[in-house]
Design a protein around this motif. Structure first.
Motif, PDB file in Angstrom:
ATOM      1  N   MET A 105       0.826  -1.294   0.136  1.00 24.68           N
ATOM      2  CA  MET A 105      -0.074   0.050  -0.006  1.00 24.68           C
ATOM      3  C   MET A 105       0.953   1.133  -0.163  1.00 24.68           C
ATOM      4  O   MET A 105       0.350   2.478  -0.527  1.00 24.68           O
ATOM      5  CB  MET A 105      -0.860   0.076   1.237  1.00 24.68           C
ATOM      6  CG  MET A 105      -2.507   0.250   0.796  1.00 24.68           C
ATOM      7  SD  MET A 105      -2.923   0.050  -0.835  1.00 24.68           S
ATOM      8  CE  MET A 105      -4.079   1.095  -1.048  1.00 24.68           C
ATOM      9  N   THR A 106       1.936   1.121   0.691  1.00 21.86           N
ATOM     10  CA  THR A 106       2.963   2.580   0.615  1.00 21.86           C
ATOM     11  C   THR A 106       4.016   2.283  -0.663  1.00 21.86           C
ATOM     12  O   THR A 106       4.510   3.256  -0.756  1.00 21.86           O
ATOM     13  CB  THR A 106       3.539   2.716   2.041  1.00 21.86           C
ATOM     14  OG1 THR A 106       4.500   1.147   2.037  1.00 21.86           O
ATOM     15  CG2 THR A 106       2.841   2.540   3.054  1.00 21.86           C
ATOM     16  N   PRO A 110      -1.411   5.316  -5.079  1.00 15.57           N
ATOM     17  CA  PRO A 110      -2.650   5.010  -5.162  1.00 15.57           C
ATOM     18  C   PRO A 110      -3.423   5.871  -6.329  1.00 15.57           C
ATOM     19  O   PRO A 110      -4.663   5.401  -6.491  1.00 15.57           O
ATOM     20  CB  PRO A 110      -3.320   5.805  -3.705  1.00 15.57           C
ATOM     21  CG  PRO A 110      -2.105   6.528  -3.296  1.00 15.57           C
ATOM     22  CD  PRO A 110      -0.969   5.929  -3.919  1.00 15.57           C
ATOM     23  N   VAL A 111      -2.959   6.920  -6.955  1.00 11.74           N
ATOM     24  CA  VAL A 111      -3.608   7.596  -7.891  1.00 11.74           C
ATOM     25  C   VAL A 111      -3.390   6.953  -9.291  1.00 11.74           C
ATOM     26  O   VAL A 111      -3.829   7.558 -10.187  1.00 11.74           O
ATOM     27  CB  VAL A 111      -3.188   8.891  -7.882  1.00 11.74           C
ATOM     28  CG1 VAL A 111      -3.308   9.581  -6.443  1.00 11.74           C
ATOM     29  CG2 VAL A 111      -1.439   9.455  -8.305  1.00 11.74           C
ATOM     30  N   PHE A 116      -0.580   1.289 -15.180  1.00 14.34           N
ATOM     31  CA  PHE A 116       0.517   2.234 -15.626  1.00 14.34           C
ATOM     32  C   PHE A 116       1.651   2.000 -14.765  1.00 14.34           C
ATOM     33  O   PHE A 116       2.878   2.276 -15.117  1.00 14.34           O
ATOM     34  CB  PHE A 116      -0.083   3.506 -15.239  1.00 14.34           C
ATOM     35  CG  PHE A 116       0.777   4.771 -15.025  1.00 14.34           C
ATOM     36  CD1 PHE A 116       0.909   5.315 -16.440  1.00 14.34           C
ATOM     37  CD2 PHE A 116       1.458   5.219 -14.052  1.00 14.34           C
ATOM     38  CE1 PHE A 116       1.850   6.435 -16.570  1.00 14.34           C
ATOM     39  CE2 PHE A 116       2.515   6.401 -14.285  1.00 14.34           C
ATOM     40  CZ  PHE A 116       2.534   6.585 -15.497  1.00 14.34           C
ATOM     41  N   GLN A 117       1.619   1.476 -13.723  1.00 22.00           N
ATOM     42  CA  GLN A 117       2.945   1.161 -12.630  1.00 22.00           C
ATOM     43  C   GLN A 117       3.488  -0.066 -13.036  1.00 22.00           C
ATOM     44  O   GLN A 117       4.662   0.033 -12.699  1.00 22.00           O
ATOM     45  CB  GLN A 117       2.272   1.336 -11.120  1.00 22.00           C
ATOM     46  CG  GLN A 117       1.618   2.483 -10.410  1.00 22.00           C
ATOM     47  CD  GLN A 117       1.203   2.505  -9.303  1.00 22.00           C
ATOM     48  OE1 GLN A 117       1.880   2.178  -8.488  1.00 22.00           O
ATOM     49  NE2 GLN A 117       0.071   2.523  -8.960  1.00 22.00           N
ATOM     50  N   ASP A 155      -7.186  -0.977 -13.292  1.00 24.39           N
ATOM     51  CA  ASP A 155      -7.809  -0.894 -11.854  1.00 24.39           C
ATOM     52  C   ASP A 155      -6.758  -0.206 -11.176  1.00 24.39           C
ATOM     53  O   ASP A 155      -5.661  -0.084 -11.502  1.00 24.39           O
ATOM     54  CB  ASP A 155      -8.196  -2.197 -11.240  1.00 24.39           C
ATOM     55  CG  ASP A 155      -9.280  -2.861 -11.786  1.00 24.39           C
ATOM     56  OD1 ASP A 155     -10.042  -2.135 -12.482  1.00 24.39           O
ATOM     57  OD2 ASP A 155      -9.866  -4.059 -11.552  1.00 24.39           O
ATOM     58  N   TYR A 156      -7.389   0.248 -10.098  1.00 28.05           N
ATOM     59  CA  TYR A 156      -6.200   1.181  -9.069  1.00 28.05           C
ATOM     60  C   TYR A 156      -5.790   0.187  -7.900  1.00 28.05           C
ATOM     61  O   TYR A 156      -6.668  -0.561  -7.697  1.00 28.05           O
ATOM     62  CB  TYR A 156      -7.065   2.393  -8.468  1.00 28.05           C
ATOM     63  CG  TYR A 156      -7.179   3.329  -9.764  1.00 28.05           C
ATOM     64  CD1 TYR A 156      -5.962   4.490  -9.769  1.00 28.05           C
ATOM     65  CD2 TYR A 156      -8.087   3.361 -10.487  1.00 28.05           C
ATOM     66  CE1 TYR A 156      -6.229   5.351 -10.982  1.00 28.05           C
ATOM     67  CE2 TYR A 156      -8.511   4.170 -11.467  1.00 28.05           C
ATOM     68  CZ  TYR A 156      -7.205   5.230 -11.613  1.00 28.05           C
ATOM     69  OH  TYR A 156      -7.304   6.264 -12.810  1.00 28.05           O
TER      70      TYR A 156
END
Ligand code: ADP
Ligand code: MG
Length: 335
Positions: A105-106, A110-111, A116-117, A155-156
């Protein structure tokens, strides 16, 4: 793993200190180890023993100040990572050496979408076009066992469960096909069933992709079934290293022995009661001149307080331990 096979990563005499208001903290003290091609190296030790600081030091991830890597060499693909340019290091980090940390989560942003990541390192390090990177990202999600991979790229992070987020992190770490994957307590926050699934996934991926893995955990039980070789850390030092069977069958450092007793043994239906190691790991405000484990050890004698024991060979397969006590004779080791 053949003995003496050349290493993919060779760490020598690594020293890292933190400058704090209460003085310097000697977090990593002359740590030396290597990683062989394709091997799974387990790194264990209680919380605070220096595992994360060691790994972050390797690839320049510690904020300086307060951290200062004071000495050592980190040999990887022909250069010393402690002495190369920041640009070279950026090319290594996340591409040739992949990382998975405890809390996805860190580590995940989150955005941005998960797609993309995953595509980011593919485009930055490998120069892939958007279209090619997207196809590869879907393959990677599929590889780490995320169902309906292509659709999930949009999805995020919050739309994934904890275990699935950790799989996404593994996909990102593997994107550029690193030579070494460093996983720092990646399953600690997950429940046991999911932990087991992630361990199986990693074992499977190593088979498929052939990279070396450094698996860090405070739980010796976790790596018993997956590691080839184990390093035990205490007080910012390596106190023992051995092939996994040798370590479990013939532990030679009192700290390793104590750790082994904290693993639950399931007898019949009932698990034996867990032993805990009394006392706390030290915070080292000075460079240690005595054995850091001496205050908690049942075998301490005068030599342990007069000098910090060096690692000496104690068994086959490169088994060494930093202890003056000889369990074979039940007395001090010959000086
Ligand atoms: N930001 C910091 N400032 C001062 N000391 C630190 C800092 N981060 C870590 N340390 C010191 O380094 C030691 C090792 O930390 P760490 O590598 O995170 O342990 P592990 O990963 O084994 O749990 C800690 O016990 C602490 O003394
Ligand atoms: Mg840690």
């Amino acid at each position: 793993m053949p003995d003496g096979a050349s290493s993919v990563l060779d760490v020598r005499g690594l020293k890292t200190v933190f400058r704090t208001r209460s003085g310097e903290v000697h977090a990593v003290n002359s740590v030396s180890f290597d990683v062989k091609p394709g091997e799974l190296l387990g790194v264990v030790g209680e919380s605070g023993s220096g595992k994360s600081v060691t790994m972050m030091s390797l690839i320049g991830l510690l904020p300086s100040p307060p951290a200062e890597v004071r000495d050592g060499q980190v040999l990887f693909e022909g250069s010393d990572l402690l002495r190369c340019s920041e640009e070279h290091l950026r090319g290594v980090r996340g591409a040739r050496i992949g990382f998975v940390f405890q809390d996805p989560m860190t580590s995940l942003n989150p955005v941005f979408t998960v797609g993309f990541q995953i595509m980011e390192p593919l485009r930055a390090h490998l120069g892939m076009s958007r279209r090619v990177a997207e196809r590869r990202a879907a393959e990677l999600l599929d590889l780490v066992g995320i169902p309906d991979a292509r659709r999930r790229l949009a999805d995020y992070p919050h739309q994934f469960s904890g275990g699935m987020r950790q799989r996404v992190m593994i996909a990102i770490a593997l994107a550029c096909e690193p030579k070494v994957l460093i996983a720092d307590e990646p399953t600690t926050a997950l429940d046991v069933t999911i932990q087991a699934q992630i361990l199986e996934l990693v074992r499977d991926l190593r088979q498929k992709l052939g990279m070396a893995i450094v698996w860090i955990t405070h739980d010796l039980g976790v790596i018993a079934g997956i590691a080839d070789r184990v390093i035990v850390m205490y007080g910012g030092q390596i106190v023992e290293q051995a092939p996994v069977r040798e370590l479990f069958g013939n532990p030679q450092h009192p700290y390793t022995r104590a750790l082994l007793q904290t693993i639950p043994h399931v007898r019949g239906a009932r698990a034996a009661r867990l032993k805990v190691i009394e006392g706390q790991p030290p915070i080292l405000y000075r460079h240690p001149t005595a054995c850091p484990f001496a205050p908690r050890c049942g075998h301490t004698f005068d030599r342990c307080l007069a000098a910090n024991p060096p690692r000496v060979p104690v068994g086959p397969g490169g088994h060494d331990a930093a202890c003056f006590w000889d369990f074979a004779t039940g007395g001090p080791r010959d000086a």
